[in-house]
Design an enzyme around this catalytic site. Structure first.
Site, PDB file in Angstrom:
ATOM      1  CG  HIS A 256      -0.384  -0.052   2.562  1.00  0.00           C
ATOM      2  ND1 HIS A 256      -0.334  -1.143   3.275  1.00  0.00           N
ATOM      3  CD2 HIS A 256       0.450   0.749   3.210  1.00  0.00           C
ATOM      4  CE1 HIS A 256       0.502  -1.095   4.520  1.00  0.00           C
ATOM      5  NE2 HIS A 256       0.773   0.256   4.391  1.00  0.00           N
TER       6      HIS A 256
HETATM    7  P1  TYD Z   1      -2.796  -3.907   6.958  1.00  0.00           P
HETATM    8  O1  TYD Z   1      -2.667  -2.295   6.881  1.00  0.00           O
HETATM    9  O2  TYD Z   1      -3.514  -4.711   6.028  1.00  0.00           O
HETATM   10  O3  TYD Z   1      -1.443  -4.560   7.346  1.00  0.00           O
HETATM   11  P2  TYD Z   1      -0.120  -4.484   6.293  1.00  0.00           P
HETATM   12  O4  TYD Z   1      -0.243  -3.525   5.544  1.00  0.00           O
HETATM   13  O5  TYD Z   1       0.898  -4.407   7.091  1.00  0.00           O
HETATM   14  O6  TYD Z   1       0.063  -5.786   5.660  1.00  0.00           O
HETATM   15  O7  TYD Z   1      -3.364  -3.846   8.399  1.00  0.00           O
HETATM   16  C1  TYD Z   1      -4.022  -5.313   8.891  1.00  0.00           C
HETATM   17  C2  TYD Z   1      -5.368  -4.902   9.724  1.00  0.00           C
HETATM   18  O8  TYD Z   1      -5.070  -4.246  10.885  1.00  0.00           O
HETATM   19  C3  TYD Z   1      -6.195  -3.909   9.028  1.00  0.00           C
HETATM   20  O9  TYD Z   1      -7.713  -4.811   9.192  1.00  0.00           O
HETATM   21  C4  TYD Z   1      -6.327  -2.753   9.740  1.00  0.00           C
HETATM   22  C5  TYD Z   1      -5.616  -3.011  11.170  1.00  0.00           C
HETATM   23  N1  TYD Z   1      -4.802  -1.819  11.564  1.00  0.00           N
HETATM   24  C6  TYD Z   1      -5.303  -1.096  12.661  1.00  0.00           C
HETATM   25  O10 TYD Z   1      -6.558  -1.118  13.056  1.00  0.00           O
HETATM   26  N2  TYD Z   1      -4.470  -0.127  13.084  1.00  0.00           N
HETATM   27  C7  TYD Z   1      -3.222  -0.072  12.875  1.00  0.00           C
HETATM   28  O11 TYD Z   1      -2.447   1.029  13.044  1.00  0.00           O
HETATM   29  C8  TYD Z   1      -2.661  -0.699  11.526  1.00  0.00           C
HETATM   30  C9  TYD Z   1      -1.481  -0.753  11.139  1.00  0.00           C
HETATM   31  C10 TYD Z   1      -3.508  -1.709  11.069  1.00  0.00           C
END
Ligand code: TYD
Length: 142
Positions: free
Chosen positions: A52
């Site tokens: 992302h």
């Molecule tokens: P995601 O952004 O998909 O993780 P990555 O990009 O590191 O693989 O986040 C996974 C889940 O966690 C998503 O449902 C959102 C939640 N989340 C939060 O609620 N707060 C946060 O600070 C972060 C980073 C994620």
């Protein structure tokens, strides 16, 4: 923003026979007020994270334990950075696409962020990211 706006920041390591210590202060070691900290752990072998770009949030990533790779893309250039020390990290500017892979067993990725979590800050499709930067949609004047 380009991947040249991202940089490795070396943190101080207080070496001690009792164990080493490193610290991070907002607006001193990272160029922002620290609003949020989160960490990735128990990452299974072969898993990818990230995938992302963030419209405005800056993030600083550290391999607290073990190692992993961060792939940065700005739509023109890309680079792969291997993080494997607890005393340096990668500062990622807003509007830079990032992916993470090659996690070693037991690795922990600490992320220090300039903003609270906001799903609206995320661009989760690479095609959308390319469109976003080509239209200058991140430019405040648009
Ligand atoms: P995601 O952004 O998909 O993780 P990555 O990009 O590191 O693989 O986040 C996974 C889940 O966690 C998503 O449902 C959102 C939640 N989340 C939060 O609620 N707060 C946060 O600070 C972060 C980073 C994620």
């Amino acid at each position: 923003m380009t991947i040249d706006d991202c940089s490795i920041i070396n943190l101080q390591k207080i070496a001690d026979p009792r164990g080493n210590l490193t610290f991070i202060e907002g607006n001193r070691h990272v160029p922002f007020d620290i609003k949020r900290v989160f960490y990735l752990y128990d990452v299974p072998g072969g898993a990818d994270r990230g995938g992302h770009a963030l419209k405005t949030c800056q993030q600083f990533l550290i391999a607290m334990s073990g190692s992993f790779d961060v792939i940065l893309k700005d739509g023109k250039k890309e680079s792969r950075i291997h993080l494997n020390r607890s005393y340096y990290g990668l500062l990622i500017a807003p509007m830079i696409w990032r992916e993470m892979d090659n996690f070693s067993s037991g690795s922990v990725c600490l992320v220090v962020a300039s903003e609270n979590y906001d799903a609206a800050n995320y661009i989760r499709e690479f095609g959308d990211f390319l469109k976003y930067i080509s239209t200058g949609a991140n430019d405040q004047t648009h």
